[in-house]
Motif scaffolding. Structure first.
Motif, PDB file in Angstrom:
ATOM      1  N   ILE A 130       0.855  -1.190   0.000  1.00  0.00           N
ATOM      2  CA  ILE A 130       0.000   0.000   0.000  1.00  0.00           C
ATOM      3  C   ILE A 130       0.889   1.238   0.000  1.00  0.00           C
ATOM      4  N   LEU A 131       0.456   2.259  -0.755  1.00  0.00           N
ATOM      5  CA  LEU A 131       1.119   3.565  -0.765  1.00  0.00           C
ATOM      6  C   LEU A 131       0.163   4.587  -0.142  1.00  0.00           C
ATOM      7  N   LEU A 132       0.615   5.271   0.905  1.00  0.00           N
ATOM      8  CA  LEU A 132      -0.171   6.305   1.581  1.00  0.00           C
ATOM      9  C   LEU A 132       0.471   7.664   1.303  1.00  0.00           C
ATOM     10  N   VAL A 133      -0.315   8.567   0.701  1.00  0.00           N
ATOM     11  CA  VAL A 133       0.184   9.897   0.321  1.00  0.00           C
ATOM     12  C   VAL A 133      -0.601  10.943   1.112  1.00  0.00           C
ATOM     13  N   ASP A 134       0.108  11.668   1.996  1.00  0.00           N
ATOM     14  CA  ASP A 134      -0.536  12.706   2.821  1.00  0.00           C
ATOM     15  C   ASP A 134       0.562  13.658   3.300  1.00  0.00           C
ATOM     16  N   ASP A 135       0.260  14.963   3.253  1.00  0.00           N
ATOM     17  CA  ASP A 135       1.257  15.941   3.696  1.00  0.00           C
ATOM     18  C   ASP A 135       1.220  16.172   5.208  1.00  0.00           C
ATOM     19  N   ASN A 136       0.317  15.542   5.911  1.00  0.00           N
ATOM     20  CA  ASN A 136       0.188  15.677   7.361  1.00  0.00           C
ATOM     21  C   ASN A 136       0.929  14.525   8.025  1.00  0.00           C
ATOM     22  N   GLU A 137       2.008  14.846   8.752  1.00  0.00           N
ATOM     23  CA  GLU A 137       2.807  13.807   9.395  1.00  0.00           C
ATOM     24  C   GLU A 137       2.008  13.071  10.470  1.00  0.00           C
ATOM     25  N   THR A 138       1.089  13.755  11.137  1.00  0.00           N
ATOM     26  CA  THR A 138       0.284  13.105  12.179  1.00  0.00           C
ATOM     27  C   THR A 138      -0.614  12.020  11.580  1.00  0.00           C
ATOM     28  N   ASN A 139      -1.238  12.345  10.427  1.00  0.00           N
ATOM     29  CA  ASN A 139      -2.084  11.347   9.770  1.00  0.00           C
ATOM     30  C   ASN A 139      -1.262  10.135   9.333  1.00  0.00           C
ATOM     31  N   LEU A 140      -0.055  10.379   8.826  1.00  0.00           N
ATOM     32  CA  LEU A 140       0.802   9.271   8.398  1.00  0.00           C
ATOM     33  C   LEU A 140       1.162   8.377   9.581  1.00  0.00           C
ATOM     34  N   ALA A 141       1.535   8.985  10.717  1.00  0.00           N
ATOM     35  CA  ALA A 141       1.910   8.197  11.888  1.00  0.00           C
ATOM     36  C   ALA A 141       0.724   7.403  12.418  1.00  0.00           C
ATOM     37  N   PHE A 142      -0.487   7.990  12.377  1.00  0.00           N
ATOM     38  CA  PHE A 142      -1.673   7.304  12.869  1.00  0.00           C
ATOM     39  C   PHE A 142      -1.997   6.073  12.009  1.00  0.00           C
ATOM     40  N   VAL A 143      -1.937   6.235  10.682  1.00  0.00           N
ATOM     41  CA  VAL A 143      -2.235   5.107   9.788  1.00  0.00           C
ATOM     42  C   VAL A 143      -1.159   4.032   9.915  1.00  0.00           C
ATOM     43  N   GLN A 144       0.101   4.441  10.053  1.00  0.00           N
ATOM     44  CA  GLN A 144       1.175   3.465  10.225  1.00  0.00           C
ATOM     45  C   GLN A 144       0.984   2.654  11.505  1.00  0.00           C
ATOM     46  N   ALA A 145       0.514   3.306  12.573  1.00  0.00           N
ATOM     47  CA  ALA A 145       0.276   2.592  13.825  1.00  0.00           C
ATOM     48  C   ALA A 145      -0.868   1.589  13.682  1.00  0.00           C
ATOM     49  N   LEU A 146      -1.922   1.950  12.930  1.00  0.00           N
ATOM     50  CA  LEU A 146      -3.040   1.034  12.734  1.00  0.00           C
ATOM     51  C   LEU A 146      -2.655  -0.192  11.907  1.00  0.00           C
ATOM     52  N   LEU A 147      -1.762  -0.020  10.939  1.00  0.00           N
ATOM     53  CA  LEU A 147      -1.396  -1.106  10.017  1.00  0.00           C
ATOM     54  C   LEU A 147      -0.098  -1.792  10.402  1.00  0.00           C
ATOM     55  N   ALA A 148       0.467  -1.468  11.573  1.00  0.00           N
ATOM     56  CA  ALA A 148       1.787  -1.988  11.932  1.00  0.00           C
ATOM     57  C   ALA A 148       1.782  -3.500  12.075  1.00  0.00           C
ATOM     58  N   ARG A 149       0.690  -4.094  12.609  1.00  0.00           N
ATOM     59  CA  ARG A 149       0.649  -5.526  12.871  1.00  0.00           C
ATOM     60  C   ARG A 149       0.047  -6.332  11.718  1.00  0.00           C
ATOM     61  N   GLN A 150      -0.241  -5.690  10.620  1.00  0.00           N
ATOM     62  CA  GLN A 150      -0.822  -6.401   9.471  1.00  0.00           C
ATOM     63  C   GLN A 150       0.299  -6.927   8.557  1.00  0.00           C
ATOM     64  N   SER A 151      -0.005  -8.034   7.873  1.00  0.00           N
ATOM     65  CA  SER A 151       0.987  -8.650   6.978  1.00  0.00           C
ATOM     66  C   SER A 151       0.960  -7.937   5.630  1.00  0.00           C
ATOM     67  N   LEU A 152       1.468  -6.758   5.584  1.00  0.00           N
ATOM     68  CA  LEU A 152       1.552  -5.970   4.350  1.00  0.00           C
ATOM     69  C   LEU A 152       2.726  -5.010   4.468  1.00  0.00           C
ATOM     70  N   LYS A 153       3.051  -4.379   3.351  1.00  0.00           N
ATOM     71  CA  LYS A 153       4.141  -3.411   3.315  1.00  0.00           C
ATOM     72  C   LYS A 153       3.559  -2.046   2.984  1.00  0.00           C
ATOM     73  N   LEU A 154       3.887  -1.055   3.816  1.00  0.00           N
ATOM     74  CA  LEU A 154       3.332   0.287   3.672  1.00  0.00           C
ATOM     75  C   LEU A 154       4.450   1.268   3.331  1.00  0.00           C
TER      76      LEU A 154
END
Length: 711
Positions: free
Chosen positions: A590-614
């Motif tokens: 998955i590619l996540l594109v957002d200029d808000n660092e807080t939004n990026l960190a929040f989504v990364q925390a939600l998907l951290a335990r999933q078997s995928l590459k972000l």
């Protein structure tokens, strides 16, 4: 009058056949001249493209290796391939070059020149193109279109194909036989006519000299009738006596017919027994010759030859049985059978598979193909003097479907000279007799040619019973790592069965450079016998695409212990490479594109335990760059980016070939109906509203995994 008509017919037929032969010769010559001219131009064009960057670099040895592989692969009667610099000085040449070739520099870009030895010299200029501008040193660049050098072919003069002379010879023999038969018929007709005239003259002379009868006509008629009556009575009397004697002493007609049929059956059995005895004597003589040739041979070799002899007896009693042939499975099984022959000759096999082999279905007699190739492989390895054996497989579709097999090797194999001999009494090994028998039985065509300093080439043409299209999927881009440029140039045409674009590199570090420039769907590596495994292992850790490596059987265990990728045994084959990537598990990306660092960190925390590459990006330009070099199943794209609108980014990503079916979602805090329509028009598939929660994450993961399994 009839004799004259026959002679005129004969002369007219001879004139027609002569005219047809002349027209056939002229048509055949024009066709071969046209085909050869096209092949020459194609070869000059491909050579110009190949040597253009190498002329800029001044890599003479690499050019020479490429020229050698091109001379082997070409079907033209090449004597040598020459490369001249812009000043007309010889820069590189193949092994067939002789110093008596003189060439004067001409202002023409292309041309042809006759040489004193009867051959022709064709040349074409190599011009500076935009692709070669990057290879010039700073300050030494030349203008586009300027002459870099010249590529020349020294080629033997055009000759008609031998098959045309064979057909013409058949027609000439038929003409002579027809003329001879007509002459004999005319002579016989004239002789019979003369004999009939002589008989008529003799009878007429006798009738004229015979005196008139003294008895009247009626009395003579009565005397003849009495004589006929007496003869009839005598005939019936004798017939009765014969019947009585047969009834008393002889067998009946039925018994006689039965006895005659029994005698006929006994005669047939006697003839068959005599034929079997003669065949057995012939086999005994052949085995005596074979045993004489096999004296002092090693036990393993003797066992192999005896196996070929047994297969010869088997195929004598076997009928042709066409069946479905799978080239990939066949190569995998037969490689194990060829390995002892190659190990004994200390030779490396380079298998060049035509991509058409994996895009169609074939029907042929598989056992005949199998044992013909085994016997030829054993004979080729017997007298090899080099360490490389190249085996080409082509699918030809001109008038009839056929399979073309070509063995190229250094040395002059004495074990194959029997193919050029017409002596039926020459002593042959069982493998040689098996090859001759199967070639004749299956209708194969074979030819052997040897050139000094270059080696031998054995070509086997196999007719196919049935061919039907069977399209197969290929990846888009692959990289091929091989430290040997000559082998790499030979194998490159076969690699197009794996990918639409093939990029060749010679060092592991170049793989990382290619990975930064483009998306790689597959990497194939030829491993050396002695090399630095740590450097290659570090490079493979940075690649995120399927990797398949090939190593020598002696070093396969060592490379498997050092590398994490699959390591297969040489030679390089297409089917195992196509199977292994399918067996690897697909990991969603998955590619996540957002200029808000807080939004990026929040989504990364939600998907951290999933078997995928972000992967993440904060600008549209970085998002496009990541999309060019990676394949994403899903892209979450913010609409308001600092450098460009999200709709523009979506349009640029959707134009990439590997993102035609990727899921692009607009990642925004609000979406009015009009805005939603503009997102869809830009190439997006749906809208995901901020912020994300558990339910939205679960839905996105389910859709992403479904796309990964379909990829």
């Amino acid at each position: 009058m009839k004799l004259r008509a026959l002679l005129l017919t004969t002369l007219f037929a001879m004139a027609l056949i002569g005219l047809a032969g002349t027209l056939s010769w002229h048509s055949q010559w024009q066709q071969q001249e046209r085909s050869r001219s096209e092949a020459e131009q194609q070869l000059l064009t491909s050579l110009s493209l190949m040597v253009e960057p190498l002329l800029v670099k001044g890599a003479a040895e690499q050019i020479k290796a490429n020229l050698l592989s091109s001379s082997f692969a070409s079907t033209l009667p090449l004597k040598s391939i020459l490369v001249f610099d812009a000043g007309g000085q010889l820069f590189a040449a193949s092994q067939g070059y002789t110093s008596n070739v003189t060439w004067s520099l001409s202002k023409n870009m292309t041309g042809r020149q006759s040489l004193p030895d009867g051959s022709d010299l064709l040349w074409s200029a190599v011009l500076v193109s935009p692709a070669s501008m990057v290879f010039f040193e700073p300050g030494a660049a030349k203008a586009e279109g300027e002459v870099l050098g010249y590529v020349a072919l020294q080629i033997a003069p055009l000759q008609l194909h031998a098959s045309w002379y064979h057909q013409s010879a058949y027609w000439l023999v038929a003409l002579l036989l027809t003329a001879a038969m007509l002459a004999l018929m005319a002579r016989k007709y004239k002789t019979n006519q003369q004999r009939m005239m002589m008989d008529l003259n003799r009878e007429l002379h006798l009738l004229l000299q015979r005196p008139a009868p003294a008895v009247a006509g009626d009395a003579l008629w009565a005397e003849l009738q009495n004589a006929l009556t007496e003869l009839n009575w005598t005939h019936h009397s004798l017939k009765g006596q014969v019947a009585e004697r047969l009834a008393l002493a002889g067998p009946s007609k039925e018994q006689f017919d039965e006895l005659q049929a029994h005698c006929t059956a006994l005669a047939a059995q006697l003839s068959e027994s005599q034929q079997l005895q003669q065949q057995e004597l012939a086999w005994q003589r052949q085995w005596q010759h074979s045993l004489g040739l096999l004296q002092g041979v090693a036990e393993a070799e003797l066992k192999s030859q005896l196996e070929f002899g047994q297969m010869q007896l088997h195929f004598l009693q076997r009928q042709a049985q066409p069946e479905l042939w799978s080239p990939g499975n066949w190569f995998q099984a037969e490689t194990l059978q060829w390995r002892p022959y190659l190990q004994k000759a200390s030779a490396e096999l380079v298998l060049v598979e035509d991509p058409a082999l994996h895009q169609a279905g074939f029907e042929l007699d598989v056992p005949v193909l199998t044992w013909t190739c085994r016997a030829i492989m054993q004979l080729v390895c017997t007298g090899m003097q080099g360490q490389s054996l190249t085996w080409h497989w082509y699918v030809q579709n001109f008038q009839d479907h056929s399979l073309l097999l070509q063995w190229d090797f250094a040395g002059r194999s004495t074990a194959l000279q029997f193919l050029q001999s017409d002596d039926p009494q020459q002593p042959l090994l069982p493998a040689q007799r098996l090859v001759l028998q199967l070639i004749k039985q299956a209708g194969y065509k074979v030819r052997l040619s040897c050139l000094e300093e270059l080696g031998c080439s054995l070509v086997l043409e196999i007719p196919l019973h049935k061919v039907w299209p069977q399209p197969s999927d290929v990846t888009q881009t692959m990289a091929y790592l091989d430290a040997q440029p000559a082998r790499s140039a030979i194998l490159k045409p076969a690699l197009y069965a794996l990918a639409e674009q093939v990029f060749q590199v010679q060092r592991p570090a170049e793989l990382l450079l290619e990975r930064k420039l483009r998306l790689l769907d597959l990497v194939v590596i030829q491993l050396p016998d002695d090399g630095d495994g740590e450097e290659l292992r570090q490079v493979l850790l940075q690649l995120d695409c399927p990797v398949v490596a090939f190593a020598s059987p002696h070093y396969q265990a060592r490379w498997r212990s050092e590398l994490s990728c699959p390591v297969l045994s040489q030679p390089l084959q297409i089917r195992p490479v196509r199977q292994l990537p399918q067996q690897q598990q697909h990991q969603p990306r998955i590619l996540l594109v957002d200029d808000n660092e807080t939004n990026l960190a929040f989504v990364q925390a939600l998907l951290a335990r999933q078997s995928l590459k972000l992967d993440t990006a904060t600008t549209g330009q970085k998002a496009v760059q990541l999309a060019k070099t990676n394949h994403y199943q899903m892209i979450l794209l913010d609409i308001q980016l600092p450098d460009m609108q999200g709709t523009v980014v979506a349009q640029q990503i959707r134009q990439l070939p590997h993102h035609q079916h990727s899921l692009i979602l607009a990642f925004t805090a609000h979406a009015l109906p009009a805005e939603r329509d503009s997102f869809l028009a830009a190439g997006m598939d749906d809208v995901v509203l901020k912020p994300l929660d558990i339910h939205k994450i679960a839905d996105l993961l389910q859709r992403c995994k479904a796309l990964a399994e379909m990829a």
